[in-house]
Design a protein around this motif. Structure first.
Motif, PDB file in Angstrom:
ATOM      1  N   LEU A  74       0.789  -1.380   0.038  1.00 37.75           N
ATOM      2  CA  LEU A  74       0.133   0.203  -0.216  1.00 37.75           C
ATOM      3  C   LEU A  74       0.874   1.151  -0.037  1.00 37.75           C
ATOM      4  O   LEU A  74       2.052   0.986   0.162  1.00 37.75           O
ATOM      5  N   ALA A  93      -4.495  -6.037   7.583  1.00 37.59           N
ATOM      6  CA  ALA A  93      -5.419  -5.815   7.065  1.00 37.59           C
ATOM      7  C   ALA A  93      -6.385  -6.891   7.278  1.00 37.59           C
ATOM      8  O   ALA A  93      -6.075  -7.995   8.415  1.00 37.59           O
ATOM      9  N   ALA A  98      -4.164  -5.443   1.488  1.00 36.38           N
ATOM     10  CA  ALA A  98      -3.913  -4.255   1.535  1.00 36.38           C
ATOM     11  C   ALA A  98      -5.526  -3.598   0.138  1.00 36.38           C
ATOM     12  O   ALA A  98      -5.000  -2.604   0.203  1.00 36.38           O
ATOM     13  N   ILE A 102      -7.853  -1.268   5.682  1.00 33.37           N
ATOM     14  CA  ILE A 102      -6.390  -1.910   6.841  1.00 33.37           C
ATOM     15  C   ILE A 102      -7.214  -0.532   8.181  1.00 33.37           C
ATOM     16  O   ILE A 102      -7.625   0.028   8.327  1.00 33.37           O
TER      17      ILE A 102
END
Length: 120
Positions: A74, A93, A98, A102
């Motif tokens: 990410l 996560a 991702a 999150i």
């Protein structure tokens, strides 16, 4: 029957490094396309950095496509990336990795238990 001479190890290693660089470059482009802002603070930084949820050390020995992909990476601004690497915050996560939600967990220096800060 004669067998062809095998390719020199130096060239094989060189090809592996080039392939790894290409995979990282492609994954970074996809992550930056998906995350136009920092996934922690929401800041639209000029320069975002790519962070892997599962570290490269945890995935050592696996193919680069498994390490560097949108489900494991990410985009973070440099300040949030620093806080993650210094273990001041933790990113958790969901099932989508991702690509999904999150949760940001702030770590307090005086307490052993981490407390959920906010979720995206």
């Amino acid at each position: 029957m004669r067998f062809p001479k095998p390719r020199p190890q130096r060239l094989v290693r060189q090809d592996k490094r080039k392939h790894r660089r290409d995979v990282i470059r492609g994954a970074r482009a996809q992550v930056m396309q998906r995350d136009r802002r920092c996934r922690v603070c929401g800041e639209a930084a000029v320069r975002l950095e790519m962070h892997e949820l599962k570290s490269r050390a945890q995935l050592r020995g696996r193919p680069p496509e498994e390490i560097f992909n949108t489900a494991n990476a990410l985009a973070l601004c440099s300040e949030c990336h620093r806080r993650v690497t210094e273990r001041k915050i933790e990113l958790v996560a969901g099932a989508d990795g991702a690509d999904g939600k999150i949760v940001v967990i702030e770590r307090r220096p005086d307490a052993r238990a981490a407390t959920p800060a906010r979720s995206e």
